[in-house]
Enzyme design. Structure first.
Site: not given
Ligand code: GRF
Length: 207
Positions: A12, A66, A108, A110, A151, A180-181
């Site tokens: 998270g 599922r 999302n 990625h 994606d 980045a993220e």
């Molecule tokens: C991140 O690298 C995200 O891009 C990927 O999973 C990871 C999640 O990390 N899809 P977190 O749970 O937000 O720490």
């Protein structure tokens, strides 16, 4: 006010970046209505709890099939009436009924520069392993809308990150998150919340 649900499966840190940006004012006009995990042990749930944010777990393990999991998940999500669903490290492939119900309303993050190192099999550390194996010098992260493919949806934001000599998948993963993220996911939410994002012809126009 943009009402969002954040879907998580693990640590998270991206959720934390969103929470911090809402608190710090870099995300405006946005409220986190709920955090939903498919995994009851996800530390992300504790991060939500620590901030008094509604958080629930809907685990496929509690359902016979599922299809039953998918139906229950969507039904519960719908009760929150959110405007945007944010996948922040959510390791469940989004199913067609949910994509149809939230068209252009699911984003999302990625951890690569799409269309490199993405698609089936590229998740978590596998993305960074692929980057190091191929020897590319630049990687990064992408925020995109979710469509029927893996994606393949319209790209909102991307940010490049350097690959450095001696990187391991873990070191590179951390750098991609930090540089980045944790920046572009909050930024994407803020732009959407402020009406600055338009999708046309499979492409995103951002003002
Ligand atoms: C991140 O690298 C995200 O891009 C990927 O999973 C990871 C999640 O990390 N899809 P977190 O749970 O937000 O720490």
């Amino acid at each position: 006010m943009l009402k969002i649900a954040v879907l998580v499966s693990g640590g998270g840190t991206n959720l934390q970046a969103i929470i911090d940006a809402v608190e710090g004012g870099t995300i405006t006009n946005t409220q986190i209505e709920v955090v939903i995990s498919n995994n009851k042990n996800a530390y992300a749930l504790e991060r939500a709890a620590a901030k008094g944010i509604e958080h629930i777990c809907i685990s496929p393990k509690d359902f016979e099939s599922r299809a039953a999991f998918h139906a229950a998940f969507l039904e519960k999500l719908n009760t929150y009436q959110v405007d945007l669903v944010v996948l922040a490290g959510f390791l469940v492939v989004i199913w067609p009924e949910m994509i149809a119900a939230y068209k252009n309303r699911i984003i999302n993050i990625h951890p690569s520069l799409i269309p490199s190192f993405c698609g089936t099999g590229y998740y978590g550390l596998k993305v960074h392993e692929g980057v190091l194996k191929r020897g590319v010098k630049i990687t990064g992260a992408t925020v995109h809308f979710v469509d029927e493919g893996t994606d393949t949806g319209p790209i909102l934001l991307q940010k490049a990150v350097a690959v450095e000599e001696g990187d391991t998948p873990e070191i590179l993963q951390r750098r991609v998150m930090e540089q980045a993220e944790w920046q572009i996911l909050p930024e994407a939410i803020d732009r959407i919340a402020n009406g600055r994002v338009r999708v046309a012809d499979g492409k995103v126009c951002i003002r």
